[in-house]
Design a protein around this motif. Structure first.
Motif, PDB file in Angstrom:
ATOM      1  N   MET A 175       0.846  -1.175   0.000  1.00 33.95           N
ATOM      2  CA  MET A 175       0.000   0.000   0.000  1.00 33.95           C
ATOM      3  C   MET A 175       0.891   1.238   0.000  1.00 33.95           C
ATOM      4  O   MET A 175       1.662   1.454   0.927  1.00 33.95           O
ATOM      5  CB  MET A 175      -0.883  -0.018   1.249  1.00 33.95           C
ATOM      6  N   PRO A 176       0.814   2.055  -1.046  1.00 30.40           N
ATOM      7  CA  PRO A 176       1.657   3.248  -1.101  1.00 30.40           C
ATOM      8  C   PRO A 176       1.254   4.273  -0.043  1.00 30.40           C
ATOM      9  O   PRO A 176       0.094   4.398   0.324  1.00 30.40           O
ATOM     10  CB  PRO A 176       1.433   3.795  -2.509  1.00 30.40           C
ATOM     11  N   SER A 177       2.246   5.004   0.417  1.00 36.67           N
ATOM     12  CA  SER A 177       2.057   6.054   1.410  1.00 36.67           C
ATOM     13  C   SER A 177       2.148   7.412   0.721  1.00 36.67           C
ATOM     14  O   SER A 177       3.137   7.696   0.043  1.00 36.67           O
ATOM     15  CB  SER A 177       3.144   5.935   2.479  1.00 36.67           C
ATOM     16  N   ILE A 178       1.095   8.225   0.907  1.00 31.17           N
ATOM     17  CA  ILE A 178       1.018   9.517   0.231  1.00 31.17           C
ATOM     18  C   ILE A 178       0.941  10.626   1.264  1.00 31.17           C
ATOM     19  O   ILE A 178       0.192  10.533   2.239  1.00 31.17           O
ATOM     20  CB  ILE A 178      -0.244   9.614  -0.663  1.00 31.17           C
ATOM     21  N   LEU A 179       1.681  11.690   1.037  1.00 32.77           N
ATOM     22  CA  LEU A 179       1.576  12.888   1.847  1.00 32.77           C
ATOM     23  C   LEU A 179       1.027  14.009   0.976  1.00 32.77           C
ATOM     24  O   LEU A 179       1.623  14.368  -0.033  1.00 32.77           O
ATOM     25  CB  LEU A 179       2.933  13.290   2.429  1.00 32.77           C
ATOM     26  N   VAL A 180      -0.123  14.524   1.357  1.00 37.05           N
ATOM     27  CA  VAL A 180      -0.696  15.698   0.710  1.00 37.05           C
ATOM     28  C   VAL A 180      -0.232  16.898   1.534  1.00 37.05           C
ATOM     29  O   VAL A 180      -0.388  16.907   2.759  1.00 37.05           O
ATOM     30  CB  VAL A 180      -2.241  15.637   0.673  1.00 37.05           C
ATOM     31  N   ILE A 181       0.347  17.884   0.874  1.00 41.13           N
ATOM     32  CA  ILE A 181       0.839  19.085   1.552  1.00 41.13           C
ATOM     33  C   ILE A 181       0.073  20.285   1.012  1.00 41.13           C
ATOM     34  O   ILE A 181       0.125  20.573  -0.178  1.00 41.13           O
ATOM     35  CB  ILE A 181       2.350  19.285   1.328  1.00 41.13           C
ATOM     36  N   ALA A 194      -6.746  13.717  -1.060  1.00 36.25           N
ATOM     37  CA  ALA A 194      -6.465  12.719  -0.023  1.00 36.25           C
ATOM     38  C   ALA A 194      -7.576  11.672   0.039  1.00 36.25           C
ATOM     39  O   ALA A 194      -7.299  10.466   0.131  1.00 36.25           O
ATOM     40  CB  ALA A 194      -6.301  13.407   1.335  1.00 36.25           C
ATOM     41  N   ARG A 195      -8.811  12.113  -0.044  1.00 37.32           N
ATOM     42  CA  ARG A 195      -9.935  11.164   0.002  1.00 37.32           C
ATOM     43  C   ARG A 195      -9.914  10.246  -1.217  1.00 37.32           C
ATOM     44  O   ARG A 195     -10.103   9.039  -1.114  1.00 37.32           O
ATOM     45  CB  ARG A 195     -11.267  11.923   0.086  1.00 37.32           C
ATOM     46  N   TRP A 196      -9.655  10.806  -2.400  1.00 41.54           N
ATOM     47  CA  TRP A 196      -9.594  10.015  -3.635  1.00 41.54           C
ATOM     48  C   TRP A 196      -8.509   8.944  -3.507  1.00 41.54           C
ATOM     49  O   TRP A 196      -8.736   7.776  -3.820  1.00 41.54           O
ATOM     50  CB  TRP A 196      -9.320  10.933  -4.819  1.00 41.54           C
ATOM     51  N   ASP A 228      -9.438   6.236  -1.060  1.00 40.11           N
ATOM     52  CA  ASP A 228     -10.415   5.341  -1.696  1.00 40.11           C
ATOM     53  C   ASP A 228      -9.754   4.377  -2.673  1.00 40.11           C
ATOM     54  O   ASP A 228     -10.259   3.284  -2.915  1.00 40.11           O
ATOM     55  CB  ASP A 228     -11.493   6.142  -2.440  1.00 40.11           C
ATOM     56  N   GLU A 229      -8.608   4.778  -3.224  1.00 37.02           N
ATOM     57  CA  GLU A 229      -7.885   3.936  -4.179  1.00 37.02           C
ATOM     58  C   GLU A 229      -6.883   3.006  -3.494  1.00 37.02           C
ATOM     59  O   GLU A 229      -6.081   2.354  -4.153  1.00 37.02           O
ATOM     60  CB  GLU A 229      -7.155   4.808  -5.201  1.00 37.02           C
ATOM     61  N   GLY A 230      -6.886   2.981  -2.166  1.00 40.09           N
ATOM     62  CA  GLY A 230      -6.047   2.027  -1.451  1.00 40.09           C
ATOM     63  C   GLY A 230      -4.715   2.559  -0.962  1.00 40.09           C
ATOM     64  O   GLY A 230      -3.840   1.781  -0.574  1.00 40.09           O
ATOM     65  N   ALA A 263      -0.763   5.891 -10.727  1.00 38.65           N
ATOM     66  CA  ALA A 263      -0.053   4.963 -11.604  1.00 38.65           C
ATOM     67  C   ALA A 263       1.466   5.183 -11.564  1.00 38.65           C
ATOM     68  O   ALA A 263       2.231   4.260 -11.822  1.00 38.65           O
ATOM     69  CB  ALA A 263      -0.558   5.105 -13.037  1.00 38.65           C
ATOM     70  N   ALA A 264       1.912   6.387 -11.222  1.00 34.79           N
ATOM     71  CA  ALA A 264       3.346   6.699 -11.179  1.00 34.79           C
ATOM     72  C   ALA A 264       4.002   6.311  -9.863  1.00 34.79           C
ATOM     73  O   ALA A 264       5.228   6.354  -9.753  1.00 34.79           O
ATOM     74  CB  ALA A 264       3.548   8.201 -11.411  1.00 34.79           C
ATOM     75  N   LEU A 265       3.206   5.912  -8.880  1.00 32.27           N
ATOM     76  CA  LEU A 265       3.772   5.546  -7.585  1.00 32.27           C
ATOM     77  C   LEU A 265       4.623   4.293  -7.712  1.00 32.27           C
ATOM     78  O   LEU A 265       4.308   3.403  -8.497  1.00 32.27           O
ATOM     79  CB  LEU A 265       2.651   5.324  -6.564  1.00 32.27           C
ATOM     80  N   PRO A 266       5.688   4.185  -6.911  1.00 33.97           N
ATOM     81  CA  PRO A 266       6.550   3.014  -6.995  1.00 33.97           C
ATOM     82  C   PRO A 266       5.834   1.718  -6.621  1.00 33.97           C
ATOM     83  O   PRO A 266       6.203   0.663  -7.071  1.00 33.97           O
ATOM     84  CB  PRO A 266       7.687   3.310  -6.021  1.00 33.97           C
ATOM     85  N   ALA A 267       4.796   1.799  -5.816  1.00 36.31           N
ATOM     86  CA  ALA A 267       3.980   0.636  -5.457  1.00 36.31           C
ATOM     87  C   ALA A 267       2.529   1.024  -5.670  1.00 36.31           C
ATOM     88  O   ALA A 267       2.193   2.193  -5.693  1.00 36.31           O
ATOM     89  CB  ALA A 267       4.211   0.247  -3.997  1.00 36.31           C
ATOM     90  N   GLY A 268       1.671   0.044  -5.849  1.00 36.44           N
ATOM     91  CA  GLY A 268       0.254   0.347  -5.949  1.00 36.44           C
ATOM     92  C   GLY A 268      -0.267   0.510  -7.349  1.00 36.44           C
ATOM     93  O   GLY A 268      -1.402   0.919  -7.538  1.00 36.44           O
ATOM     94  N   ARG A 269       0.534   0.176  -8.342  1.00 34.89           N
ATOM     95  CA  ARG A 269       0.056   0.342  -9.716  1.00 34.89           C
ATOM     96  C   ARG A 269      -1.137  -0.542 -10.011  1.00 34.89           C
ATOM     97  O   ARG A 269      -1.916  -0.246 -10.902  1.00 34.89           O
ATOM     98  CB  ARG A 269       1.186   0.047 -10.701  1.00 34.89           C
ATOM     99  N   SER A 270      -1.306  -1.626  -9.281  1.00 37.30           N
ATOM    100  CA  SER A 270      -2.412  -2.515  -9.572  1.00 37.30           C
ATOM    101  C   SER A 270      -3.653  -2.229  -8.745  1.00 37.30           C
ATOM    102  O   SER A 270      -4.641  -2.898  -8.845  1.00 37.30           O
ATOM    103  CB  SER A 270      -1.983  -3.975  -9.328  1.00 37.30           C
ATOM    104  N   VAL A 271      -3.586  -1.182  -7.895  1.00 36.36           N
ATOM    105  CA  VAL A 271      -4.735  -0.827  -7.080  1.00 36.36           C
ATOM    106  C   VAL A 271      -5.818  -0.282  -7.993  1.00 36.36           C
ATOM    107  O   VAL A 271      -5.585   0.570  -8.827  1.00 36.36           O
ATOM    108  CB  VAL A 271      -4.344   0.244  -6.032  1.00 36.36           C
ATOM    109  N   THR A 272      -7.029  -0.817  -7.872  1.00 34.86           N
ATOM    110  CA  THR A 272      -8.131  -0.343  -8.687  1.00 34.86           C
ATOM    111  C   THR A 272      -9.377  -0.261  -7.856  1.00 34.86           C
ATOM    112  O   THR A 272      -9.416  -0.722  -6.725  1.00 34.86           O
ATOM    113  CB  THR A 272      -8.409  -1.290  -9.861  1.00 34.86           C
TER     114      THR A 272
END
Length: 184
Positions: free
Chosen positions: A1-7, A25-27, A30-32, A171-180
């Motif tokens: 599961m990719p980790s995202i920081l919204v700033i 962040a919500r989107w 929701d995408e995992g 899709a550009a994240l190093p992990a999580g490309r298959s999350v749908t």
């Protein structure tokens, strides 16, 4: 599961920019993705402006950036550039503080005349910080951002473009490309 920081780099507590950050962040959640939202205005001003990375709040925020797989930056447009508050935060990051990360720049403003803030002001800074991939950014007119039933909402004419760049970012994240999955 990719980790995202919204700033969010707006100084205003009632910011449309912050609402865009909340929607992103919500989107992404929701995408995992594991998503956190850092509001730069909540950091202590003195340590932020002096780039005091030894201050606990600043160290914590810089650590959030370091641990994230991807970063979404949301900024208001001021005088044809991104916010000084966001610039102060980016300035305290190490030389290659975005190394290996996917980055999505988002901006809000009162006129489409400011859309180039993404490519001519913000993108060079992100590349200089070593971002692995800076996804095509998105500009949202202030008048397209509202609160609906107490939740941030974007008019459809801006929402479609935001959803598209969020998908490109995911899709550009190093992990999580298959999350749908999530329907928006």
């Amino acid at each position: 599961m990719p980790s995202i920081l919204v700033i969010s780099g707006s100084p205003s507590p009632a910011s449309r920019t912050e609402r865009i950050g909340d929607i992103a962040a919500r989107w992404l959640t929701d995408e995992g993705c594991r998503t956190e939202h850092l509001r730069v205005r909540s950091l202590p001003a003195g340590p932020l402006l002096s780039a005091d990375v030894s201050h606990p709040a600043i160290a914590l925020a810089a650590g959030q950036v370091a641990r994230a797989d991807g970063v979404v930056l949301a900024t208001p447009t001021y005088k044809a550039s991104f916010s000084g508050l966001l610039k102060s935060f980016l300035d305290l990051l190490p030389q290659f503080g975005l190394d290996g990360k996917a980055v999505l720049p988002l901006a809000t403003g009162g006129s489409l005349a400011h859309v180039l803030v993404l490519d001519y002001a913000l993108r060079p800074v992100l590349h200089s910080l070593g971002a692995r991939h800076v996804v095509q950014g998105h500009f949202v007119l202030d008048q397209h951002v509202e609160l609906k039933d107490g939740r941030p909402w974007i008019r459809p004419e801006s929402r479609a473009g935001l959803d598209a760049v969020l998908e490109q970012f995911r899709a550009a994240l190093p992990a999580g490309r298959s999350v749908t999955g999530a329907v928006h």
